[in-house]
Design a protein around this motif. Structure first.
Motif, PDB file in Angstrom:
ATOM      1  N   LEU A  19      43.016 -43.772  28.661  1.00  0.00           N
ATOM      2  CA  LEU A  19      41.978 -44.488  27.926  1.00  0.00           C
ATOM      3  C   LEU A  19      41.002 -43.470  27.386  1.00  0.00           C
ATOM      4  O   LEU A  19      40.339 -42.772  28.144  1.00  0.00           O
ATOM      5  CB  LEU A  19      41.247 -45.465  28.851  1.00  0.00           C
ATOM      6  N   PRO A  59      35.357 -49.170  30.530  1.00  0.00           N
ATOM      7  CA  PRO A  59      36.543 -50.018  30.583  1.00  0.00           C
ATOM      8  C   PRO A  59      36.526 -50.926  31.807  1.00  0.00           C
ATOM      9  O   PRO A  59      36.065 -50.501  32.865  1.00  0.00           O
ATOM     10  CB  PRO A  59      37.697 -48.999  30.686  1.00  0.00           C
ATOM     11  N   PRO A  60      37.016 -52.141  31.688  1.00  0.00           N
ATOM     12  CA  PRO A  60      37.665 -52.719  30.501  1.00  0.00           C
ATOM     13  C   PRO A  60      36.721 -53.491  29.608  1.00  0.00           C
ATOM     14  O   PRO A  60      37.164 -54.179  28.698  1.00  0.00           O
ATOM     15  CB  PRO A  60      38.663 -53.683  31.138  1.00  0.00           C
ATOM     16  N   GLU A  65      39.750 -46.946  21.883  1.00  0.00           N
ATOM     17  CA  GLU A  65      41.182 -46.706  21.867  1.00  0.00           C
ATOM     18  C   GLU A  65      41.577 -46.377  20.438  1.00  0.00           C
ATOM     19  O   GLU A  65      41.450 -47.218  19.557  1.00  0.00           O
ATOM     20  CB  GLU A  65      41.947 -47.932  22.373  1.00  0.00           C
ATOM     21  N   GLY A  71      37.951 -54.041  24.112  1.00  0.00           N
ATOM     22  CA  GLY A  71      37.578 -54.401  25.468  1.00  0.00           C
ATOM     23  C   GLY A  71      37.154 -55.853  25.594  1.00  0.00           C
ATOM     24  O   GLY A  71      37.059 -56.599  24.605  1.00  0.00           O
ATOM     25  N   HIS A  72      36.914 -56.268  26.834  1.00  0.00           N
ATOM     26  CA  HIS A  72      36.524 -57.645  27.145  1.00  0.00           C
ATOM     27  C   HIS A  72      35.298 -58.090  26.353  1.00  0.00           C
ATOM     28  O   HIS A  72      35.302 -59.145  25.705  1.00  0.00           O
ATOM     29  CB  HIS A  72      36.256 -57.763  28.644  1.00  0.00           C
ATOM     30  N   TYR A 209      40.364 -54.542  37.217  1.00  0.00           N
ATOM     31  CA  TYR A 209      41.085 -54.018  36.058  1.00  0.00           C
ATOM     32  C   TYR A 209      41.948 -52.824  36.440  1.00  0.00           C
ATOM     33  O   TYR A 209      43.114 -52.745  36.064  1.00  0.00           O
ATOM     34  CB  TYR A 209      40.078 -53.626  34.976  1.00  0.00           C
ATOM     35  N   TYR A 210      41.382 -51.896  37.190  1.00  0.00           N
ATOM     36  CA  TYR A 210      42.129 -50.687  37.515  1.00  0.00           C
ATOM     37  C   TYR A 210      43.192 -50.906  38.572  1.00  0.00           C
ATOM     38  O   TYR A 210      44.311 -50.416  38.451  1.00  0.00           O
ATOM     39  CB  TYR A 210      41.175 -49.568  37.929  1.00  0.00           C
ATOM     40  N   LYS A 213      46.695 -52.274  37.721  1.00  0.00           N
ATOM     41  CA  LYS A 213      47.620 -51.364  37.065  1.00  0.00           C
ATOM     42  C   LYS A 213      48.443 -50.561  38.066  1.00  0.00           C
ATOM     43  O   LYS A 213      49.387 -49.874  37.698  1.00  0.00           O
ATOM     44  CB  LYS A 213      46.850 -50.395  36.162  1.00  0.00           C
ATOM     45  N   TYR A 267      42.120 -59.836  30.701  1.00  0.00           N
ATOM     46  CA  TYR A 267      41.730 -58.547  31.289  1.00  0.00           C
ATOM     47  C   TYR A 267      41.808 -58.509  32.801  1.00  0.00           C
ATOM     48  O   TYR A 267      42.087 -57.460  33.395  1.00  0.00           O
ATOM     49  CB  TYR A 267      40.323 -58.173  30.831  1.00  0.00           C
TER      50      TYR A 267
END
Length: 271
Positions: A19, A59-60, A65, A71-72, A209-210, A213, A267
């Motif tokens: 990101l 982020p997010p 990007e 983003g949200h 968010y993180y 992933k 998100y």
């Protein structure tokens, strides 16, 4: 909640997801029509185009990007503008310049994970809340921890200058030796999964968010009911009722038609 001036300004690589985020810059401007990419200022000579400022470094909620703000919060504001029938133009101001821009009138609307506080309301007007924030604790799946107090004696990762850091200091003291401050949340999460810290305390939106992933890792997120809830709002200069009314009208519509929840699910997933 972001409460300080120090935010990451580099390429952050998290579990294979790059990101590019840039803080404290006036570049990265992005125009929008009624909630969609386009030329906001060229349509209709007499139609007001509201400049929306943000700090695309969280982020997010806000990020850059490929030189595009996303983003949200960006999706939320675009949806509000579309529902409210007004034009907006994006400006990546940075954190402190966002407030300065509202003061000087170079920015009409601010959205950047801004927590509604009594102190801020002395100088600015806020929309109705669009996001409820609270702190979460990231620990190993088999950890006996059930609340913040259980972390005493452990190494705790936080993002510096955020509410996460403040709640840990409040619980264990400003000089707590186990407090590990990071410039960004991804670094603290990375150190957790590499065994350098025992837990991470941070905003629900950012942590959710993180960690979503991350594959093939064992962990759990704990909500401590002692944590105070925070609410993000969209900010305008005090007395700017024209912009505030338009924002609140559009926000009400996307709450009622489910668009706000749809963006949240995109998100953060469904609860």
């Amino acid at each position: 909640m972001r409460i300080g001036k120090k935010w990451f300004k580099s390429l952050v690589l998290v579990v294979g997801v790059g990101l590019l985020v840039s803080a404290c810059g006036s570049g990265g401007q992005q125009s929008s029509g009624t909630g969609a990419s386009g030329s906001g200022s060229s349509s209709g000579a007499d139609e007001k185009v509201y400049v929306v400022g943000t700090d695309a470094a969280y982020p997010p909620f806000q990020m850059l990007e490929a030189d595009k703000i996303s983003g949200h919060d960006i999706d939320v504001m675009n949806a509000i503008a579309e529902a409210g029938g007004f034009k907006i133009e994006w400006k990546n101001t940075g954190w402190d310049p966002l407030f300065d821009g509202l003061d000087k009138g170079t920015v009409d609307i601010g959205i950047s994970s801004i927590t509604i506080t009594d102190k801020r309301k002395e100088k600015y007007d806020f929309s109705e809340p669009y996001f409820e924030a609270n702190q979460l604790i990231l620990v190993a799946e088999d950890s006996p921890v059930t609340k913040l107090a259980d972390l005493k004696g452990m190494k705790i990762g936080v993002q510096a200058a955020t509410t996460g850091e403040e709640v840990v200091k409040k619980a264990f003291g400003d000089t707590y030796q186990g407090l590990m401050g990071y410039d960004d949340m991804p670094s603290s999460v990375d150190d957790f999964f590499n065994g350098r810290v025992d837990a991470v305390v941070g905003d629900n939106g950012v942590l959710q968010y993180y960690v979503k992933k991350i594959k093939d890792k064992k962990f759990k997120l704990i909500k401590d009911d002692s944590f105070e809830k925070e609410y993000y709002g969209i900010m305008v200069k005090k007395g700017n009722t024209d912009a505030l009314n338009k924002v609140n009208e559009g926000l009400k519509k996307i709450k009622e038609n489910g668009k706000l929840q749809e963006i949240y699910n995109q998100y953060f997933g469904t609860n």
